[in-house]
Design a protein around this motif. Structure first.
Motif, PDB file in Angstrom:
ATOM      1  N   ALA A  85      -8.677 -18.955 149.630  1.00  0.00           N
ATOM      2  CA  ALA A  85      -8.500 -18.203 148.388  1.00  0.00           C
ATOM      3  C   ALA A  85      -9.642 -18.505 147.425  1.00  0.00           C
ATOM      4  O   ALA A  85     -10.136 -17.632 146.718  1.00  0.00           O
ATOM      5  N   HIS A  86     -10.087 -19.771 147.424  1.00  0.00           N
ATOM      6  CA  HIS A  86     -11.203 -20.147 146.539  1.00  0.00           C
ATOM      7  C   HIS A  86     -12.457 -19.357 146.873  1.00  0.00           C
ATOM      8  O   HIS A  86     -13.154 -18.886 145.985  1.00  0.00           O
ATOM      9  N   VAL A 143     -12.716 -16.485 148.405  1.00  0.00           N
ATOM     10  CA  VAL A 143     -12.556 -15.080 148.054  1.00  0.00           C
ATOM     11  C   VAL A 143     -12.712 -14.918 146.549  1.00  0.00           C
ATOM     12  O   VAL A 143     -13.398 -14.013 146.061  1.00  0.00           O
ATOM     13  N   ARG A 144     -12.097 -15.837 145.776  1.00  0.00           N
ATOM     14  CA  ARG A 144     -12.191 -15.745 144.327  1.00  0.00           C
ATOM     15  C   ARG A 144     -13.642 -15.946 143.875  1.00  0.00           C
ATOM     16  O   ARG A 144     -14.109 -15.294 142.951  1.00  0.00           O
ATOM     17  N   GLY A 197     -12.626 -17.998 155.151  1.00  0.00           N
ATOM     18  CA  GLY A 197     -12.970 -17.577 153.798  1.00  0.00           C
ATOM     19  C   GLY A 197     -14.154 -16.632 153.786  1.00  0.00           C
ATOM     20  O   GLY A 197     -14.123 -15.587 153.122  1.00  0.00           O
TER      21      GLY A 197
END
Lengths: 297, 518
Positions: B3-4, B6-7, B103
């Motif tokens: 998630a990191h 992607v963010r 990721g």
């Protein structure tokens, strides 16, 4: 705001017209670096470079806020300041690469921005953070700089050879500049700045990424150059270097000149580094970051 | 962790957009284009559902294969397009390999091409609305297909990075790669003309459906045809492709992380080259520099590489007609206009001119002389060649007139344009196809304005030439030649003068703008 901005006292210096350098167009003796151009300047006796009330803003950020600086002819002038102080912006405006929002730049007493093309002939520039025409070989690049200055072919050929030898690039004269290392690139750019033997040499971070031996060679070239009546302005982060190498220094922070004068005047009996930290501030003292001590666990 | 990453990608995208209005505009144009493609694809997929099973299967397999192949190969040519999440930047963080790969895979889908690909693939079940079982299979195949696209693309780029990263190789690849694009028209029409094109599509689909690039898209057709074994086999091929790609990527990543790519290549050139040939004046020096770049800088070399392709493309486009005859004048325009972004091409190296006592006109003439000499030679060669091929020697003076007029006028207009605007362009050695973000609108506007100006100003000679060729009038042809030469020369001098004074006035501002691009 510290208020010890001083106009440096007139230091007795050999004026440019007394220098033993070669006249423009003459072939220098092999193995020597071109000496600053001689002959009566636009107005003899004027400071080599004087900046009055220079301002420049980028968007909302004021990069240079009213810089006044007088650089006497024949001086070896150091410009020091923390990152983002406005050194590069100031030097860009002083050399015709960036238009000031306000203020004047006098080179040998002549307004640079009033007639840039004429005045630029007496300036040699090494900017920081820009590209070179790096698809040329080292020799081609220096030749290019010389021809753009209007020198004739024999002069350019001789000087290119001398300068490449002086900065230690003879072996790599035929290598494309794009394949040079960072230090080599600095050195070839310095050769470009010197090729027309300008009166005033303005060098932005000339020692960055340059190895100690080359740096010593470059310092020697610059000293010879000042001895010949030229004026050198260098910006640097390295206080120690400036203290040893320069006779004048100006401290710039946040777009202002905090102190200027001879090195001895500015450092006032202490080391330049201590004085610099005093002037600029920003040293964080105290306990430090406790958890960074690996021995604590 | 995933998630990191992607963010992070989203944050980078957002911050990039905050930097300038042009970037937002470029993004909006890109997004609209993507949306247009997506809507077209969805409608097409739904419409395809009405076609009979065989056609549907073949079209889907061939189109899907092209999609995967595009993902694998285009980034090699357009290398450096998306380096926002360069794995090397994560080298200092002890990230688990699995998280990093997942990721990066997901982050690779963020962006217009990724989103359009993913949504289009997920819309493939629409083509199977008559066979629900096949629709489910299509969804499964689409998932595998999208993974094959992104992971495969990472695998090829990472594995070949050491080769492509070498400056010389990348330049050659980029220069060669434009040729198929140029010849796309002729190739397409040649394919379309072949009588049994349906048969060739069927053969292609049959072969492709067993290859790594086509297998994911062949799952649903197999299910629809009741060939369950074939469906499972295709799915297995697809999954195996993804797994192999993952292995290759992981292995190549290890290699790049431990043994970083060096741009390598130690190019040397003996002597002073053009600097020894041209006169030792500032104009001569600038011309020598420009000539050196025309040979050594792929951005200029491409303009030259396009030239021989032009008459061939025109010849294919309408065989036997006199359309071929415009190849000479068009070539003249292409070469003349190629210096319209010359200052932008210099980049911040332009300071060399700015720091020297060089007049604006000197700068302009140096650049014009090289492009002009090259353009003249090429234009005459192409014009004479096409006239000979079409056996229309009566048209020679008229075409030379139009060519000369266009060459000189476009050189003049380019001299003004390049002094007025700079926009981010590829620096030498960067990929010539990877258009810089934020360049779109500014370059588009200046190019369009320039085209219009050249079109209007060169119209007299061009119209006269057109009349002369269509009426087969020799007299009109000679008039066109005279008008083209004289009017063109006047416009060139005016353009250089105006461009020169603009350059002297705006030079420092141009340099400042280019510094802000870096």
């Amino acid at each position: 705001m510290l208020d010890d901005v001083t106009t440096p006292p007139p230091v007795p210096q050999p004026g440019p017209e007394t220098g033993p350098g070669a006249a423009p167009g003459a072939v220098p003796t092999s193995g020597s670096v071109p000496q600053p151009a001689t002959g009566p300047g636009p107005s003899a006796g004027a400071p080599a470079l004087s900046l009055h009330g220079l301002w420049r803003r980028f968007g909302d950020k004021v990069a240079v806020a009213g810089v006044d600086l007088v650089i006497p002819a024949g001086s070896f002038y150091g410009l020091v300041g923390p990152n983002g102080a406005g050194k590069t912006t100031t030097l860009s405006m002083a050399t015709g690469l960036l238009r000031p929002d306000a203020g004047t730049v006098l080179v040998g007493g002549v307004d640079l921005w009033a007639d840039p093309v004429r005045v630029k002939r007496s300036l040699g520039v090494l900017p920081d953070g820009v590209r070179l025409f790096d698809r040329l070989t080292g020799a081609q690049l220096v030749t290019y700089a010389g021809l753009l200055q209007g020198l004739d072919r024999p002069t350019v050929e001789g000087r290119t050879r001398d300068l490449l030898a002086a900065v230690g690039l003879t072996q790599d004269a035929d290598t494309l500049v794009v394949d040079y290392s960072a230090g080599m690139t600095k050195k070839v750019a310095l050769a470009c700045a010197l090729v027309h033997a300008p009166r005033v040499l303005v060098l932005d971070e000339p020692f960055e990424a340059v190895d100690p031996v080359s740096a010593a060679n470059i310092r020697e070239i610059l000293h010879q150059y000042v001895d010949g009546g030229g004026t050198v302005v260098v910006s640097s982060h390295v206080m120690d270097l400036v203290q040893r190498m320069c006779d004048h220094v100006a401290v710039i922070a946040q777009g202002h000149v905090l102190a200027a004068g001879t090195v001895d005047e500015v450092r006032a009996g202490r080391s330049l580094e201590e004085r610099f930290v005093d002037l600029v501030g920003g040293r964080i003292s105290g306990e430090g970051i406790a958890w960074l001590r690996t021995s604590s666990d | 962790m995933v998630a990191h990453l992607v963010r992070l990608k989203l944050t980078l995208l957002r911050n990039g957009l905050r930097r300038s209005v042009w970037q937002v505009l470029g993004m909006v144009v890109g997004a609209l284009y993507g949306l247009f493609l997506l809507v077209g694809a969805v409608v097409g997929l739904f419409a395809l559902g009405f076609a009979d099973l065989q056609v549907r299967s073949d079209v889907l397999v061939v189109a899907g294969s092209l999609l995967v192949l595009g993902w694998w190969l285009i980034p090699l040519v357009a290398f450096g397009v998306d380096a926002t999440l360069d794995p090397r930047r994560f080298i200092t963080f002890g990230l688990p390999r699995r998280d990093l790969l997942t990721g990066l895979t997901l982050a690779g889908l963020i962006g217009v091409p990724g989103v359009v690909t993913a949504l289009t693939a997920l819309a493939t079940p629409l083509s199977w609305w008559r066979e629900p079982a096949a629709a489910v299979a299509a969804l499964l195949g689409a998932l595998v297909g999208v993974l094959a696209c992104t992971i495969g693309s990472r695998a090829t780029t990472t594995a070949l990075a050491p080769v492509i990263g070498r400056r010389r190789v990348r330049e050659v690849v980029a220069a060669v790669a434009i040729l198929p694009i140029m010849f796309l028209g002729p190739i397409m029409s040649a394919v379309a003309d072949s009588a049994d094109r349906l048969a060739s599509l069927v053969t292609a689909a049959r072969v492709l459906s067993w290859t790594p690039i086509g297998a994911p898209w062949a799952v649903a057709p197999a299910v629809a045809a009741g060939d369950w074994l074939g469906a499972v086999a295709r799915l297995a091929i697809g999954v195996a492709t993804v797994l192999v790609a993952l292995r290759v990527w992981s292995w190549a990543l290890d290699r790049t992380l431990t043994d970083p790519v060096s741009s390598g290549g130690d190019a040397r050139a003996r002597g002073l080259g053009w600097f020894g040939v041209m006169p030792a004046t500032p104009v001569g020096a600038i011309a020598a520099r420009a000539a050196t770049y025309w040979l050594r800088d792929p951005r200029y070399a491409i303009a030259v590489a396009i030239v021989p392709a032009m008459p061939i493309v025109l010849g294919f486009a309408s065989p036997g007609s006199s359309l071929l005859l415009i190849a000479g004048p068009v070539t003249a325009f292409v070469v003349g206009w190629s210096i319209s972004a010359d200052v932008a091409y210099d980049g911040t190296a332009f300071w060399t001119h700015l720091a020297a006592p060089v007049r604006g006109v000197t700068d302009r003439w140096g650049r014009v002389l090289v492009a002009g000499a090259l353009g003249l030679v090429v234009m005459v060669l192409v014009t004479v060649g096409t006239v000979w091929y079409a056996d229309r020697f009566d048209a020679l003076p008229a075409l030379l007139g139009a060519g000369l007029g266009l060459l000189l006028t476009s050189l003049g207009a380019a001299s003004v344009t390049s002094a007025l605007v700079v926009y981010p362009v590829q620096m030498p050695g960067e990929n010539p196809f990877a258009t810089k973000q934020g360049a779109n609108a500014a370059s588009f506007t200046s190019q369009m304005a320039g085209f219009t100006a050249v079109g209007v100003l060169a119209a007299p000679a061009a119209v006269l030439a057109l009349l002369a060729v269509s009426q087969r009038s020799a007299a009109l042809g000679w008039v066109a030649l005279a008008v083209g030469a004289v009017l063109g020369a006047v416009l060139l001098v005016v353009g250089v003068r105006v461009g020169g004074s603009v350059l002297e006035r705006r030079g420092p501002d141009l340099l400042q703008r280019m510094r802000s691009f870096d």
